[in-house]
Design a protein around this motif. Structure first.
Motif, short mmCIF file in Angstrom:
data_model
loop_
_atom_site.label_atom_id
_atom_site.label_comp_id
_atom_site.label_asym_id
_atom_site.label_seq_id
_atom_site.Cartn_x
_atom_site.Cartn_y
_atom_site.Cartn_z
N LEU A 12 17.67 -9.09 5.28
CA LEU A 12 16.31 -8.99 5.81
C LEU A 12 15.86 -7.53 5.84
N LYS A 13 16.76 -6.65 6.26
CA LYS A 13 16.43 -5.22 6.30
C LYS A 13 16.13 -4.71 4.90
N SER A 14 16.96 -5.12 3.93
CA SER A 14 16.74 -4.70 2.54
C SER A 14 15.42 -5.25 2.01
N ALA A 15 15.13 -6.52 2.35
CA ALA A 15 13.89 -7.13 1.88
C ALA A 15 12.66 -6.42 2.47
N LEU A 16 12.74 -6.07 3.75
CA LEU A 16 11.62 -5.38 4.39
C LEU A 16 11.45 -3.98 3.82
N LEU A 17 12.57 -3.31 3.55
CA LEU A 17 12.50 -1.98 2.95
C LEU A 17 11.89 -2.05 1.57
N TRP A 18 12.30 -3.05 0.79
CA TRP A 18 11.75 -3.22 -0.56
C TRP A 18 10.26 -3.55 -0.51
N LEU A 19 9.88 -4.41 0.45
CA LEU A 19 8.47 -4.77 0.60
C LEU A 19 7.64 -3.55 1.00
N GLY A 20 8.19 -2.72 1.88
CA GLY A 20 7.49 -1.51 2.27
C GLY A 20 7.29 -0.57 1.10
N ARG A 21 8.29 -0.47 0.25
CA ARG A 21 8.16 0.39 -0.94
C ARG A 21 7.11 -0.16 -1.89
N VAL A 22 7.06 -1.48 -2.03
CA VAL A 22 6.06 -2.09 -2.91
C VAL A 22 4.65 -1.84 -2.37
N LEU A 23 4.49 -2.03 -1.07
CA LEU A 23 3.17 -1.79 -0.47
C LEU A 23 2.75 -0.33 -0.62
N LEU A 24 3.71 0.57 -0.45
CA LEU A 24 3.41 1.99 -0.65
C LEU A 24 3.08 2.28 -2.10
N LEU A 25 3.77 1.58 -2.99
CA LEU A 25 3.51 1.74 -4.42
C LEU A 25 2.07 1.36 -4.77
N ILE A 26 1.55 0.35 -4.08
CA ILE A 26 0.17 -0.07 -4.30
C ILE A 26 -0.82 0.82 -3.55
N ALA A 27 -0.46 1.21 -2.33
CA ALA A 27 -1.39 1.92 -1.47
C ALA A 27 -1.67 3.34 -1.96
N VAL A 28 -0.65 4.04 -2.46
CA VAL A 28 -0.84 5.44 -2.83
C VAL A 28 -1.84 5.60 -3.98
N PRO A 29 -1.66 4.92 -5.13
CA PRO A 29 -2.67 5.08 -6.19
C PRO A 29 -4.04 4.56 -5.79
N LEU A 30 -4.08 3.49 -4.97
CA LEU A 30 -5.37 2.99 -4.51
C LEU A 30 -6.07 4.01 -3.63
N PHE A 31 -5.31 4.65 -2.75
CA PHE A 31 -5.88 5.68 -1.89
C PHE A 31 -6.39 6.86 -2.72
N ILE A 32 -5.60 7.29 -3.71
CA ILE A 32 -6.02 8.41 -4.55
C ILE A 32 -7.30 8.06 -5.31
N LEU A 33 -7.38 6.83 -5.84
CA LEU A 33 -8.57 6.40 -6.57
C LEU A 33 -9.80 6.36 -5.67
N ILE A 34 -9.64 5.81 -4.47
CA ILE A 34 -10.77 5.72 -3.55
C ILE A 34 -11.21 7.11 -3.09
N LEU A 35 -10.24 7.97 -2.77
CA LEU A 35 -10.57 9.32 -2.32
C LEU A 35 -11.27 10.11 -3.41
N ALA A 36 -10.74 10.05 -4.64
CA ALA A 36 -11.37 10.77 -5.74
C ALA A 36 -12.77 10.24 -6.02
N SER A 37 -12.95 8.92 -5.95
CA SER A 37 -14.28 8.33 -6.18
C SER A 37 -15.26 8.77 -5.10
#
Length: 292
Positions: free
Chosen positions: A35-60
């Motif tokens: 469960l801990k590994s799954a949550l850590l992996w999910l957090g990394r995936v969410l961060l993987l999506i959030a960072v480029p989305l944030f950069i795109l929104i901020l730049a726009s």
């Protein structure tokens, strides 16, 4: 005289009691660890999506604000004037501002990606973004030239076929806005062929690829960056077909760019293929209209 397990009842009892206890412990710990590994992996995936989305929104957002304020000041308009009180802009100004926002967004996005890489990797930021020669020998570059030669045929065939299946007009004969000045046309062309490939590849096959590679295998990293690339190009039109058309037409390019980044270990082949692909598609779409 040494006693064995059968002659020592206390020993038998202790051995008999231990395995269930250990079994219970082993039964309880692995699920928690998973469960801990799954949550850590999910957090990394969410961060993987959030960072480029944030950069795109901020730049726009920054690009829109800068172009609007700069354009208003150039025309003698109060940038903070209420929308209802703002004068109507000429169509050439509206079209020019749209192109300027697109171009400036790419510049700002590239700057944000490089800044993030410097913050995350320090002096190794070029290596993180794939801007240096890889330590291990990779695919020879002569194969890249073959891919560049064949890619226009592959990409245009896929784009026209998938667009026709969705009843979308992605074919030739597309016309640009007649209100764009020659300078804005040149800026638009630079945006499509140079600025967008550099900024998007820095963001996805550079920063995001490096982050995904830390916890995904090559196939997962290629697919993840490809899906993010397609997601960033989702149309905002209300029609469902139009919303899905562009991501679908870009999927082969996105997967090929990810494979190229992994296979060569460098970013510049991705930028080159991306820019060449954009150039060929634009020439196919607007070339006949320019010749009329």
């Amino acid at each position: 005289m040494k006693s064995d397990l059968r002659s020592d009842p206390l020993r038998v009892a202790s051995v008999a009691d231990m395995p269930p206890a250990l079994a219970d412990a082993r039964a309880s710990k692995p699920p928690l660890a998973h469960l801990k590994s799954a949550l850590l992996w999910l957090g990394r995936v969410l961060l993987l999506i959030a960072v480029p989305l944030f950069i795109l929104i901020l730049a726009s957002g920054l690009a829109i604000a800068i172009i609007r304020i700069g354009g208003d000041l150039r025309l003698g308009i109060d940038p903070f004037l209420a929308t209802a009180a703002r004068p109507r802009l000429p169509l050439s100004e509206v079209a020019g501002r749209a192109v300027a926002v697109d171009a400036l967004r790419q510049v700002l996005m590239a700057g944000l990606v490089v800044s993030l890489a410097v913050w995350a990797a320090g002096g190794a930021w070029r290596r993180r973004l794939g801007l240096t020669r890889p330590d291990e020998a990779r695919a020879p570059m002569r194969r890249l030239w073959l891919l560049l030669a064949l890619w226009p045929l592959i990409h245009i065939a896929w784009v026209t076929t998938s667009a026709a299946a969705l009843n979308m007009n992605f074919g030739n004969g597309v016309r640009l806005s007649p209100f764009l000045s020659p300078r804005m046309l040149a800026l638009w062309f630079a945006f499509v062929v140079v600025l967008a490939p550099i900024a998007e590849e820095l963001l996805l096959r550079g920063q995001t690829f490096a982050r995904a590679s830390a916890f995904m295998g090559p196939a997962g990293t290629i697919v993840a960056t490809a899906l993010l690339f397609c997601l960033a190009h989702v149309s905002l039109d209300p029609g469902a077909k139009s919303a899905l058309a562009r991501p679908l037409t870009l999927l082969p390019l996105a997967l090929t760019l990810g494979w190229l980044r992994w296979r060569t270990g460098r970013l510049w082949p991705c930028i080159l293929l991306h820019g060449w692909s954009n150039f060929c598609l634009v020439a196919y779409q607007i070339g006949p209209g320019l010749l009329r």
